[in-house]
Design a protein around this motif. Structure first.
Motif, PDB file in Angstrom:
ATOM      1  N   ASP A  71       0.810  -1.217   0.000  1.00 31.60           N
ATOM      2  CA  ASP A  71       0.000   0.000   0.000  1.00 31.60           C
ATOM      3  C   ASP A  71       0.847   1.273   0.000  1.00 31.60           C
ATOM      4  O   ASP A  71       0.482   2.282  -0.605  1.00 31.60           O
ATOM      5  N   TRP A  72       1.977   1.248   0.726  1.00 32.14           N
ATOM      6  CA  TRP A  72       2.696   2.480   1.033  1.00 32.14           C
ATOM      7  C   TRP A  72       4.094   2.552   0.435  1.00 32.14           C
ATOM      8  O   TRP A  72       4.859   3.468   0.763  1.00 32.14           O
ATOM      9  N   SER A  73       4.443   1.643  -0.460  1.00 32.83           N
ATOM     10  CA  SER A  73       5.759   1.677  -1.089  1.00 32.83           C
ATOM     11  C   SER A  73       5.754   2.534  -2.353  1.00 32.83           C
ATOM     12  O   SER A  73       4.710   2.742  -2.980  1.00 32.83           O
ATOM     13  N   ASN A  74       6.937   3.027  -2.689  1.00 33.07           N
ATOM     14  CA  ASN A  74       7.188   3.708  -3.971  1.00 33.07           C
ATOM     15  C   ASN A  74       6.335   4.953  -4.191  1.00 33.07           C
ATOM     16  O   ASN A  74       5.949   5.269  -5.319  1.00 33.07           O
ATOM     17  N   LEU A  75       6.052   5.668  -3.111  1.00 35.61           N
ATOM     18  CA  LEU A  75       5.326   6.927  -3.250  1.00 35.61           C
ATOM     19  C   LEU A  75       6.297   8.041  -3.631  1.00 35.61           C
ATOM     20  O   LEU A  75       7.447   8.046  -3.189  1.00 35.61           O
ATOM     21  N   PRO A  76       5.863   9.012  -4.425  1.00 34.73           N
ATOM     22  CA  PRO A  76       6.727  10.169  -4.686  1.00 34.73           C
ATOM     23  C   PRO A  76       6.952  10.947  -3.398  1.00 34.73           C
ATOM     24  O   PRO A  76       6.097  10.952  -2.501  1.00 34.73           O
ATOM     25  N   LEU A  77       8.081  11.608  -3.291  1.00 31.10           N
ATOM     26  CA  LEU A  77       8.462  12.255  -2.044  1.00 31.10           C
ATOM     27  C   LEU A  77       7.423  13.257  -1.572  1.00 31.10           C
ATOM     28  O   LEU A  77       7.182  13.395  -0.364  1.00 31.10           O
ATOM     29  N   GLU A  78       6.762  13.936  -2.504  1.00 27.28           N
ATOM     30  CA  GLU A  78       5.773  14.933  -2.092  1.00 27.28           C
ATOM     31  C   GLU A  78       4.517  14.299  -1.499  1.00 27.28           C
ATOM     32  O   GLU A  78       3.683  14.987  -0.907  1.00 27.28           O
ATOM     33  N   LYS A  79       4.376  12.966  -1.631  1.00 27.71           N
ATOM     34  CA  LYS A  79       3.226  12.253  -1.071  1.00 27.71           C
ATOM     35  C   LYS A  79       3.571  11.523   0.231  1.00 27.71           C
ATOM     36  O   LYS A  79       2.702  10.908   0.859  1.00 27.71           O
ATOM     37  N   ILE A  80       4.825  11.553   0.622  1.00 24.70           N
ATOM     38  CA  ILE A  80       5.250  10.832   1.827  1.00 24.70           C
ATOM     39  C   ILE A  80       5.115  11.764   3.029  1.00 24.70           C
ATOM     40  O   ILE A  80       5.823  12.766   3.149  1.00 24.70           O
ATOM     41  N   ASN A  81       4.167  11.415   3.909  1.00 22.48           N
ATOM     42  CA  ASN A  81       3.924  12.241   5.090  1.00 22.48           C
ATOM     43  C   ASN A  81       3.648  11.337   6.292  1.00 22.48           C
ATOM     44  O   ASN A  81       4.102  10.193   6.335  1.00 22.48           O
ATOM     45  N   ASN A  82       2.904  11.844   7.254  1.00 22.36           N
ATOM     46  CA  ASN A  82       2.672  11.079   8.489  1.00 22.36           C
ATOM     47  C   ASN A  82       2.046   9.711   8.227  1.00 22.36           C
ATOM     48  O   ASN A  82       2.273   8.776   8.992  1.00 22.36           O
ATOM     49  N   HIS A  83       1.263   9.561   7.158  1.00 21.18           N
ATOM     50  CA  HIS A  83       0.675   8.252   6.865  1.00 21.18           C
ATOM     51  C   HIS A  83       1.759   7.204   6.619  1.00 21.18           C
ATOM     52  O   HIS A  83       1.655   6.061   7.085  1.00 21.18           O
ATOM     53  N   SER A  84       2.782   7.577   5.889  1.00 24.96           N
ATOM     54  CA  SER A  84       3.883   6.646   5.633  1.00 24.96           C
ATOM     55  C   SER A  84       4.640   6.322   6.924  1.00 24.96           C
ATOM     56  O   SER A  84       5.113   5.197   7.108  1.00 24.96           O
ATOM     57  N   TYR A  85       4.742   7.295   7.815  1.00 24.16           N
ATOM     58  CA  TYR A  85       5.425   7.048   9.091  1.00 24.16           C
ATOM     59  C   TYR A  85       4.623   6.051   9.936  1.00 24.16           C
ATOM     60  O   TYR A  85       5.191   5.152  10.578  1.00 24.16           O
ATOM     61  N   TRP A  86       3.300   6.236   9.936  1.00 15.29           N
ATOM     62  CA  TRP A  86       2.453   5.295  10.674  1.00 15.29           C
ATOM     63  C   TRP A  86       2.477   3.907  10.034  1.00 15.29           C
ATOM     64  O   TRP A  86       2.404   2.895  10.737  1.00 15.29           O
ATOM     65  N   ALA A  87       2.606   3.860   8.715  1.00 13.49           N
ATOM     66  CA  ALA A  87       2.760   2.559   8.054  1.00 13.49           C
ATOM     67  C   ALA A  87       4.060   1.900   8.497  1.00 13.49           C
ATOM     68  O   ALA A  87       4.112   0.684   8.736  1.00 13.49           O
ATOM     69  N   ALA A  88       5.127   2.686   8.618  1.00 15.89           N
ATOM     70  CA  ALA A  88       6.417   2.145   9.065  1.00 15.89           C
ATOM     71  C   ALA A  88       6.309   1.582  10.478  1.00 15.89           C
ATOM     72  O   ALA A  88       6.851   0.507  10.775  1.00 15.89           O
ATOM     73  N   TRP A  89       5.590   2.290  11.356  1.00 13.29           N
ATOM     74  CA  TRP A  89       5.403   1.778  12.717  1.00 13.29           C
ATOM     75  C   TRP A  89       4.596   0.489  12.706  1.00 13.29           C
ATOM     76  O   TRP A  89       4.941  -0.487  13.381  1.00 13.29           O
ATOM     77  N   SER A  90       3.536   0.456  11.923  1.00 14.48           N
ATOM     78  CA  SER A  90       2.714  -0.744  11.814  1.00 14.48           C
ATOM     79  C   SER A  90       3.557  -1.942  11.379  1.00 14.48           C
ATOM     80  O   SER A  90       3.465  -3.037  11.949  1.00 14.48           O
ATOM     81  N   VAL A  91       4.385  -1.723  10.373  1.00 17.01           N
ATOM     82  CA  VAL A  91       5.221  -2.809   9.850  1.00 17.01           C
ATOM     83  C   VAL A  91       6.324  -3.180  10.842  1.00 17.01           C
ATOM     84  O   VAL A  91       6.677  -4.354  10.980  1.00 17.01           O
ATOM     85  N   MET A  92       6.858  -2.201  11.557  1.00 22.53           N
ATOM     86  CA  MET A  92       7.889  -2.505  12.555  1.00 22.53           C
ATOM     87  C   MET A  92       7.316  -3.372  13.681  1.00 22.53           C
ATOM     88  O   MET A  92       7.926  -4.386  14.078  1.00 22.53           O
TER      89      MET A  92
END
Length: 374
Positions: free
Chosen positions: A194-215
């Motif tokens: 769901d959250w891989s390969n996003l352009p940098l301008e689309k990477i925000n807190n949602h991607s950080y929360w995805a990283a926590w979920s996956v961690m």
């Protein structure tokens, strides 16, 4: 007398490289673990309590993950609440949120009381959803994939308390544990997709929360590939932090810029804390970006004028008056040395309980906190 000969630089470099490679391989082979506080034993052991009853298990959500956004109709700042859309969103996602809150609450109760029926309740909720293949839909919109990653993070983080407690509560529940972890593992793969390969301008807190979920899921399932993805996403986030401590994509939120900077901190602090527990130190990424971000937020809470000046609008401080929004202080102050003022602010807000991070973080990171005043 034996004379020692100097080691040639080339040989010394090879020896260092070999030792480094060996230690790296050894770390990669070691089972993934959470920070030390997750090994805490159950505080009390009771055989039963007539006051506890397991709430009805929420209906497993197996439909399309397509939901309305609470900011529906807002401009690109996505900062103006649409009350009708929010109500529709809350109604459509009620079972998912009940799952998150329910698991977190029952696990916290169990870690405090140790009643077998509490453990059974938590495991039955999770296995019911696992067996239904809930939250696995490949049909989703942005709000839907956001719900998937939030739910996975909430569940995995609570489950870690059971899996790693020194009391070994899962010892006699191996079948359920395997089913739950297999489901978590599948959801972890979906969140990465769901959250891989996003352009940098689309990477925000949602991607950080995805990283926590996956961690959290990586540690719950002992999957090094999930761990590596979460670390990679943290590094992307760290490199978004400006020299002054701002996140450009959160500054776009105008009147809610400060609130969203604060909202970005819990997942980043948790990922860094879990990474450090497994031999990966992220504290100095991009010149201590996490520390820089935290200091900027704390200064902004005390005086939001700089955020207002940069964002062009007076800051909405509503969320920043809620103590659980600062739960990130627990992992953060285990990573960096917090000064007296920050520690005082932390102690005033404790205990920090937030289901999206798995429950009571104060019991994990600051177990000596005085609970008599709760």
């Amino acid at each position: 007398m034996q004379i020692s000969r100097p080691v040639r630089p080339a040989l010394l470099s090879l020896a260092i490289l070999a030792a480094t490679a060996w230690s790296g391989a050894a770390a990669a082979a070691a089972p993934l673990i959470p920070p030390q506080g997750y090994s805490a034993p159950i505080e009390k052991m009771k055989t039963g309590d007539h006051n506890f009853s397991c709430a009805a298990i929420p209906q497993p959500y197996t439909g399309a993950l397509v939901f309305r956004s609470k900011y529906e109709g807002s401009d690109k700042a996505r900062a103006t609440l649409n009350e009708a859309a929010e109500k529709a969103f809350r109604n459509a996602t009620q079972d998912i949120t009940d799952l998150e809150r329910g698991v977190s609450k029952v696990v916290m109760q169990y870690m405090r009381d140790g009643r077998p029926e509490q453990l059974d309740c938590a495991l039955n909720i999770l296995t019911t959803w696992a067996r239904a293949g809930a939250l696995e839909s490949q049909e989703f919109n942005h709000t839907g994939k956001s719900m998937r990653k939030w739910a996975l993070g909430s569940m995995s983080a609570a489950y870690l308390r059971l899996k790693f407690s020194d009391s070994r509560p899962l010892a006699n529940h191996q079948q359920q544990a395997q089913e739950i972890e297999a489901w978590f593992s599948k959801l972890g793969d979906l969140v990465i997709s769901d959250w891989s390969n996003l352009p940098l301008e689309k990477i925000n807190n949602h991607s950080y929360w995805a990283a926590w979920s996956v961690m959290a899921t990586a540690v719950a399932t002992n999957r090094r590939d999930l761990f590596d993805w979460a670390v990679k996403e943290f590094r992307v986030a760290a490199n978004q932090v400006s020299p002054e401590g701002f996140l450009p994509n959160e500054m776009k939120r105008r009147q809610r810029a400060l609130a969203y900077h604060n909202y970005a901190l819990p997942p980043l602090a948790m990922v860094a804390s879990f990474a450090r527990a497994n031999g990966v130190d992220l504290r100095q990424e991009n010149n201590a970006a996490l520390q820089r971000l935290a200091q900027r937020v704390l200064e902004g809470v005390r005086d939001p004028d700089e955020f207002a000046d940069r964002g062009g609008e007076k800051q909405d401080m509503t969320d920043l008056k809620k103590d659980p929004k600062f739960a990130w202080l627990e992992p953060y102050c285990s990573l960096y040395t917090c000064d007296a003022q920050v520690l005082e602010e932390k102690h005033e807000k404790q205990p920090f309980k937030t289901f999206r991070l798995g429950g009571d973080l104060t019991r994990v990171y600051d177990p000596n906190h005085d609970r008599d005043n709760q």
